[in-house]
Design a protein around this motif. Structure first.
Motif, PDB file in Angstrom:
ATOM      1  N   GLN A 124       0.889  -1.169   0.195  1.00 64.64           N
ATOM      2  CA  GLN A 124      -0.179  -0.161   0.020  1.00 64.64           C
ATOM      3  C   GLN A 124       1.000   1.137   0.044  1.00 64.64           C
ATOM      4  OE1 GLN A 124      -2.894  -0.737   3.483  1.00 64.64           O
ATOM      5  NE2 GLN A 124      -2.291  -2.700   3.198  1.00 64.64           N
ATOM      6  N   PHE A 125       0.420   1.976  -0.873  1.00 62.57           N
ATOM      7  CA  PHE A 125       1.420   3.460  -1.122  1.00 62.57           C
ATOM      8  C   PHE A 125       0.957   4.463  -0.238  1.00 62.57           C
ATOM      9  CE2 PHE A 125       1.786   0.910  -4.959  1.00 62.57           C
ATOM     10  CZ  PHE A 125       3.218   0.882  -5.239  1.00 62.57           C
ATOM     11  N   SER A 126       0.958   3.931   1.296  1.00 62.71           N
ATOM     12  CA  SER A 126       0.410   4.960   2.165  1.00 62.71           C
ATOM     13  C   SER A 126       0.522   4.260   3.601  1.00 62.71           C
ATOM     14  CB  SER A 126      -1.222   5.108   2.091  1.00 62.71           C
ATOM     15  OG  SER A 126      -1.739   3.776   2.167  1.00 62.71           O
ATOM     16  N   ARG A 127       0.425   4.977   4.645  1.00 58.79           N
ATOM     17  CA  ARG A 127       0.603   4.334   5.916  1.00 58.79           C
ATOM     18  C   ARG A 127      -0.595   3.451   6.233  1.00 58.79           C
ATOM     19  NH1 ARG A 127       3.755   5.932  10.212  1.00 58.79           N
ATOM     20  NH2 ARG A 127       4.017   7.916   8.969  1.00 58.79           N
ATOM     21  N   SER A 128      -0.129   2.206   6.765  1.00 57.14           N
ATOM     22  CA  SER A 128      -1.060   0.964   6.783  1.00 57.14           C
ATOM     23  C   SER A 128      -1.195   0.374   8.308  1.00 57.14           C
ATOM     24  CB  SER A 128      -0.840   0.265   5.658  1.00 57.14           C
ATOM     25  OG  SER A 128      -1.434  -0.861   5.884  1.00 57.14           O
ATOM     26  N   THR A 129      -2.306  -0.270   8.793  1.00 57.59           N
ATOM     27  CA  THR A 129      -2.254  -0.998   9.820  1.00 57.59           C
ATOM     28  C   THR A 129      -1.577  -2.620   9.442  1.00 57.59           C
ATOM     29  OG1 THR A 129      -4.553  -1.590   9.443  1.00 57.59           O
ATOM     30  CG2 THR A 129      -3.841   0.248  11.119  1.00 57.59           C
ATOM     31  N   ASP A 130      -1.467  -2.637   8.372  1.00 62.37           N
ATOM     32  CA  ASP A 130      -0.670  -4.163   7.878  1.00 62.37           C
ATOM     33  C   ASP A 130       0.626  -4.151   8.197  1.00 62.37           C
ATOM     34  OD1 ASP A 130      -3.327  -5.162   7.085  1.00 62.37           O
ATOM     35  OD2 ASP A 130      -3.260  -4.276   5.094  1.00 62.37           O
ATOM     36  N   LEU A 131       1.305  -2.877   8.443  1.00 62.52           N
ATOM     37  CA  LEU A 131       2.513  -2.948   8.595  1.00 62.52           C
ATOM     38  C   LEU A 131       2.899  -2.188  10.146  1.00 62.52           C
ATOM     39  CD1 LEU A 131       5.606  -3.410   7.816  1.00 62.52           C
ATOM     40  CD2 LEU A 131       5.741  -1.004   6.607  1.00 62.52           C
ATOM     41  N   ARG A 132       3.381  -2.782  11.166  1.00 64.25           N
ATOM     42  CA  ARG A 132       3.127  -2.212  12.624  1.00 64.25           C
ATOM     43  C   ARG A 132       4.697  -2.258  12.880  1.00 64.25           C
ATOM     44  NH1 ARG A 132      -2.264  -5.154  14.839  1.00 64.25           N
ATOM     45  NH2 ARG A 132      -3.605  -4.590  13.172  1.00 64.25           N
ATOM     46  N   LYS A 133       5.067  -1.340  13.658  1.00 66.89           N
ATOM     47  CA  LYS A 133       6.312  -1.085  14.349  1.00 66.89           C
ATOM     48  C   LYS A 133       6.268  -1.305  15.797  1.00 66.89           C
ATOM     49  CE  LYS A 133       7.509   3.190  13.993  1.00 66.89           C
ATOM     50  NZ  LYS A 133       8.245   4.474  13.672  1.00 66.89           N
ATOM     51  N   LEU A 134       7.120  -2.090  16.395  1.00 64.85           N
ATOM     52  CA  LEU A 134       6.901  -2.627  17.771  1.00 64.85           C
ATOM     53  C   LEU A 134       8.554  -2.133  18.480  1.00 64.85           C
ATOM     54  CD1 LEU A 134       5.561  -3.771  20.249  1.00 64.85           C
ATOM     55  CD2 LEU A 134       6.386  -5.814  19.680  1.00 64.85           C
ATOM     56  N   LYS A 135       8.138  -0.932  19.341  1.00 63.79           N
ATOM     57  CA  LYS A 135       9.273  -0.793  20.096  1.00 63.79           C
ATOM     58  C   LYS A 135       9.308  -0.602  21.663  1.00 63.79           C
ATOM     59  CE  LYS A 135      11.029   2.338  16.584  1.00 63.79           C
ATOM     60  NZ  LYS A 135      11.476   3.629  16.247  1.00 63.79           N
ATOM     61  N   ARG A 136      10.275  -0.711  22.394  1.00 65.24           N
ATOM     62  CA  ARG A 136      10.060  -0.517  23.779  1.00 65.24           C
ATOM     63  C   ARG A 136       9.738   0.956  24.298  1.00 65.24           C
ATOM     64  NH1 ARG A 136       8.795  -5.062  25.953  1.00 65.24           N
ATOM     65  NH2 ARG A 136      10.446  -6.548  25.869  1.00 65.24           N
ATOM     66  N   HIS A 137      10.019   1.737  23.262  1.00 67.28           N
ATOM     67  CA  HIS A 137       9.933   3.217  23.563  1.00 67.28           C
ATOM     68  C   HIS A 137       9.129   3.976  22.237  1.00 67.28           C
ATOM     69  CE1 HIS A 137      12.081   3.422  27.483  1.00 67.28           C
ATOM     70  NE2 HIS A 137      13.014   2.644  26.722  1.00 67.28           N
ATOM     71  N   GLN A 138       8.350   5.096  22.739  1.00 65.56           N
ATOM     72  CA  GLN A 138       8.092   5.497  21.339  1.00 65.56           C
ATOM     73  C   GLN A 138       8.808   6.533  20.726  1.00 65.56           C
ATOM     74  OE1 GLN A 138       4.520   6.385  24.173  1.00 65.56           O
ATOM     75  NE2 GLN A 138       3.308   6.272  22.250  1.00 65.56           N
ATOM     76  N   ASP A 139       8.788   6.992  19.587  1.00 61.55           N
ATOM     77  CA  ASP A 139       9.841   8.024  19.129  1.00 61.55           C
ATOM     78  C   ASP A 139       8.936   8.907  17.984  1.00 61.55           C
ATOM     79  OD1 ASP A 139      10.336   6.912  16.546  1.00 61.55           O
ATOM     80  OD2 ASP A 139      11.645   5.532  17.427  1.00 61.55           O
ATOM     81  N   ALA A 140       9.285   9.991  17.780  1.00 56.50           N
ATOM     82  CA  ALA A 140       8.628  10.832  16.762  1.00 56.50           C
ATOM     83  C   ALA A 140       9.639  12.013  16.235  1.00 56.50           C
ATOM     84  CB  ALA A 140       7.494  11.569  17.450  1.00 56.50           C
ATOM     85  N   GLU A 141       9.213  12.590  15.240  1.00 59.12           N
ATOM     86  CA  GLU A 141      10.266  13.716  14.645  1.00 59.12           C
ATOM     87  C   GLU A 141       9.320  14.986  14.979  1.00 59.12           C
ATOM     88  OE1 GLU A 141      10.314  12.144  10.789  1.00 59.12           O
ATOM     89  OE2 GLU A 141      11.600  10.403  11.390  1.00 59.12           O
ATOM     90  N   ALA A 142      10.314  16.074  14.878  1.00 63.02           N
ATOM     91  CA  ALA A 142      10.050  17.219  15.106  1.00 63.02           C
ATOM     92  C   ALA A 142      11.020  18.305  14.277  1.00 63.02           C
ATOM     93  CB  ALA A 142       9.837  17.824  16.453  1.00 63.02           C
ATOM     94  N   VAL A 143      10.589  19.498  14.036  1.00 68.25           N
ATOM     95  CA  VAL A 143      11.443  20.441  13.280  1.00 68.25           C
ATOM     96  C   VAL A 143      11.939  21.337  14.273  1.00 68.25           C
ATOM     97  CG1 VAL A 143      11.391  22.364  11.719  1.00 68.25           C
ATOM     98  CG2 VAL A 143      10.222  20.088  11.055  1.00 68.25           C
ATOM     99  N   VAL A 144      13.369  21.659  14.150  1.00 68.47           N
ATOM    100  CA  VAL A 144      14.011  22.751  14.914  1.00 68.47           C
ATOM    101  C   VAL A 144      13.546  23.895  14.708  1.00 68.47           C
ATOM    102  CG1 VAL A 144      16.133  23.499  16.052  1.00 68.47           C
ATOM    103  CG2 VAL A 144      15.930  21.128  15.231  1.00 68.47           C
TER     104      VAL A 144
END
Length: 283
Positions: free
Chosen positions: A190-210
């Protein structure tokens, strides 16, 4: 050397202008889940692999691109034996060495020796028809016939239950891995974000602009105290931990994108216990 933000920098103006992306490929993006979340269905239709902390890249059969569509230009000898089939994966050197790869792809001129330890860790054939299990079978067969030793198909685990999934996550994180990727075996690309692909981590991470550099105090006088960063939805907050002394002396440029780790959200909806991880650069 650290310099306090000027009036223009405080307005969040970008530090450099980039050309438009050259690739129109839209990657399949994962949704994040936490380690304490019980899977909503049986794991029998899921394939699980390690999430490598590299620079995601797309090979269109002739040219290598970043996730955002910007060209990556290693020496021709690095890709000369790659197939003319589109491939997707992570450019990876080793655990804890993301910044080396990111710096490498941003250099204007590099040599084959600079790239000798980089591996393209492959996880999909984005334009191949069929579901993920079928694409994976085709990918493994394709790579087995190439002479390129820098192409590696990421190992996929099947038949895991919830306890086995958590054990695999522990082992992966314990050796320096970032987490796991769960891919529904029966899913089409799927050429988009999908629940058929999931990322599992111990901690959450995200991105932001300085948006701005905020000056330090005490032992950090004359250095960076915190970054003022802006999330995708426009909310701003201070990011003041996780920096080395070198990073405080030479902080991420205004307008650059940074990745941070956090543990849930505050009552105001902002990242809780946020700490700096790295600059995302032009990926």
């Amino acid at each position: 050397m650290f310099k306090p933000a000027s009036a223009l920098l405080l307005l969040g103006l970008p530090f450099a202008l980039q050309a438009a992306p050259a690739s129109s490929h839209t990657p399949m993006l994962a949704t994040s889940i936490g380690p304490d979340v019980v899977q909503p269905e049986s794991l029998h239709d899921w394939l699980v692999s390690e999430k490598y902390d590299g620079v995601r890249a797309y090979w269109d059969g002739r040219q290598l691109y970043s996730r955002s569509g910007y060209p990556i230009n290693p020496p021709a000898t690095i890709t000369q034996n790659w197939p003319n089939t589109p491939l997707e994966g992570e450019l990876w050197i080793g655990y804890g060495r993301y910044s080396e790869v990111a710096a490498l792809i941003n250099r204007h001129q590099t040599t084959a020796d600079d790239w000798k330890n980089v591996r393209f860790m492959l996880f999909d054939l984005p334009h191949w028809p069929g579901n993920f299990r079928q694409r994976l079978t085709r990918l493994e067969a394709l790579i087995s016939t190439t002479e390129a030793d820098n192409l590696v198909t990421i190992r996929q685990h099947s038949g895991l239950d919830q306890p086995a999934l958590e054990r695999l996550l522990d082992v992966t994180v314990g050796r320096g891995g970032e987490g796991l990727m769960l891919h529904r075996a029966s899913a089409l690309y799927q050429f988009s974000r999908s629940t058929d692909l999931r990322k599992l981590k111990r901690h959450q991470d995200a991105e932001a602009v300085v948006v701005a550099h905020l000056p330090g105090k005490g032992k950090y006088t004359g250095m960076l105290g915190a970054l003022l960063v802006e999330l995708e939805d426009g909310r701003r907050f201070r990011l003041g931990t996780g920096f080395s002394d070198t990073e405080r002396a030479e902080p991420p440029p205004i307008g650059s994108q940074v990745t941070f780790r956090y543990d849930g959200l505050t009552t105001h909806g902002l990242p809780r216990f946020a700490r700096f991880l790295r600059i995302r650069r032009s990926e």
